[in-house]
Design an enzyme around this catalytic site. Sequence first.
Site, short mmCIF file in Angstrom:
data_model
loop_
_atom_site.label_atom_id
_atom_site.label_comp_id
_atom_site.label_asym_id
_atom_site.label_seq_id
_atom_site.Cartn_x
_atom_site.Cartn_y
_atom_site.Cartn_z
CG ASP A 1 -6.77 -4.04 8.15
OD1 ASP A 1 -6.24 -5.14 7.99
OD2 ASP A 1 -6.59 -3.18 7.16
CE LYS B 1 -2.17 -1.57 3.52
NZ LYS B 1 -2.87 -1.90 4.76
C1 BGC Z 1 -2.15 -5.96 3.74
C2 BGC Z 1 -2.96 -6.57 4.77
C3 BGC Z 1 -4.19 -5.61 5.11
C4 BGC Z 1 -4.85 -5.11 4.03
C5 BGC Z 1 -6.07 -4.34 4.21
C6 BGC Z 1 -2.89 -5.20 2.63
O1 BGC Z 1 -1.91 -4.65 1.84
O2 BGC Z 1 -1.09 -6.53 3.33
O3 BGC Z 1 -2.30 -6.90 5.86
O4 BGC Z 1 -4.96 -6.15 5.87
O5 BGC Z 1 -3.91 -4.22 3.19
O6 BGC Z 1 -5.61 -3.03 4.82
#
Ligand code: BGC
Length: 490
Positions: free
Chosen positions: A235, A199
Site C-alpha cells: 500500500d 495487523k
Molecule cells: C505491513 C506493511 C503495510 C503497513 C500499512 C504493516 O503491518 O507490514 O506491509 O504497508 O502495515 O498497511
Amino acid sequence: MKTKNKSLFSKLCKCYSKKDIPRRCENTDTDNENEADFVENLVHPNPTTEIRDACKDLVLSDDQLQLVMQRLTDEINRGLSRETHDDAIVKCFTTYVQDLPNGTEKGNFLALDLGGTNFRVLLITLDRQNFDMKSKIYAIPQSLMLGTGTQLFDHIAQCLALFVKDLNMQHEVLPLGFTFSFPLSQHGLTKGNLVRWTKGFNCSGVIGEDVVALLEDAINRRNDVKIDVCGILNDTTGTLMSCAWKNRNCRIGLIVGTGSNACYVEKTKNVQCAIPGNYAEHKPYMLINTEWGAFGENDTLDFIITEFDRAIDENSINPSKQLFEKMISGMYMGELARLVLEKLVNAGLLFGGKFPSDLRKRGKFFTKYVSEIENDPKGRYTNCREILAELGLRNVSDQDCENVRYVCSLVSRRAAHLSSAGIAALLNKMGEDNVTVGIDGSVYRFHPHFHDLMTAKISELQSYKFDLMLSEDGSGRGAALVAAVASQKR
Ligand code: BGC
C-alpha cells in the site's frame, strides 16, 4: 517549508464528516481566535502535575528522536546491503517498480486491495489525467483473518468474480494490480513471497508462498473470470504511485493506518539486495518498501519503549514483532491510551479511583476515541463525556476530562513524532529538497492534529524542504498505475 493551505480550524471540523466517525466538532465560535494559539491549546491539554509525571515516558525529546533517526538509517542501510539484507530487521524490500507514472497511462484495470480490516475490489479507468473508479468493499471477518490461506484466497477470488460479473466484464481479460499490504520478499513485479503476517492476520499455509500464485490458483479453481495479474505491490507503493501521478515531486509513500510503513525512491545503484537480472540496471531509480514497522525488534528502540508498549506487545498475536508499528499505528493506539488510563485510575489519579466498567476490558477504548476526544474544542468535553459514558462513567469533572485528553494527546503525539523521525531519516537519506510525501491511512486522515504535528516535527528534525500530501485512494489507484506501467511494457 510548504504546508497544506487549508485553514487549520476548518480542517479540524471537516475531518469528521466521514460516515464512520459520527461525533463532530461543535464549536464554531473561535473564528476570531488566533489560529496558532487555538491549535497550540488544543494540542497541549492541562493535566494535573501527578498525571504529567506518571506519563512522562511517553514524551520523546528531540535528542531521543534524533537517535531514532540515526538507528533507523543504520537499519535501512543494513536492509539494502546484499551482505546484511537476510538478517536485517528493516528489510527494505525491492518492489521492482522503477518507473513513476508519467500521466499517459490509459485503460481499464482491476485492483485488489487487501491489508486492513476491509478488502476492496476496484475497476479503475485511467485516461491520461482523468480517472474513474468503481469499487466495492467486502468485510474480512476475523474467522477469515485467522483461517487457512486457501479460505482467504477463495474468498478474494469469489469477491473478484462477483464484482466482474456485476459489471458484465467476465469475458474480457483484465489486467490486475494487487495491493497486498504485508511484508513480501519480491523477486519481480508479479512474484512476492509472504515473509510474515501483521495487523491481526494469521492465515495458515501462506508464509513463504508466492501470493500471486495463490491468487491465480484460487481464480483458476473457479474458472469463471479471466484475469492477468500484472503487478503486486504494497500500500505504501500504491500511495507513492498514486500521488506521483498528480505530483511529480512525490518520492515517499507513508501509511499511518491500521499498520504503519513507508516506501521511498532509492538510487538503483544503492539497492544491492535486488536480484540481478530481474530489474533494469540502467534505470536510475527503484522504489523500496522499507517495512519499517519491524524496526526495534533487535532492542534498538528499548530506550523509548514503555511499560505500555510492552503490555501491548505481550498481548498481541505477534509478540516481539513489529515494535515500531505498535507504537504508531491505529491498530494499537486506542489500546495504548486505555492502558495508560487504567494505570492512572489504579493509582487514584483519575476519576477518584473509580473505574468506568469497560475501561478494564482490552480493546474497548477504540482508536477513533483518541481522535474524537482530541477534537473537542478547548474547554469543552462533549465527545470526551459521551465516550466515558459509553464506557460506563457519567458525571466526570472537567479536570478528569482534561486529563483523559492529555493521555490521548500523548499517545497520538508520540505516534506523529515517531512517524516524523522516520520521514526525516528518509529525507536526509535522499538528500533532496522539495520531496513530497504522499500519506494515507485512517490515523493520518482522521486525527485532527496529526498532519500539523508531523509538519512541525519533521521541520525540526531535518532541514530539507518537504511537503505532506494526503493521498486520495492511494492503494486502489496506485495498483492500477503499477498494472498500467507494467502492461505497457509487455
Ligand atoms: C505491513 C506493511 C503495510 C503497513 C500499512 C504493516 O503491518 O507490514 O506491509 O504497508 O502495515 O498497511
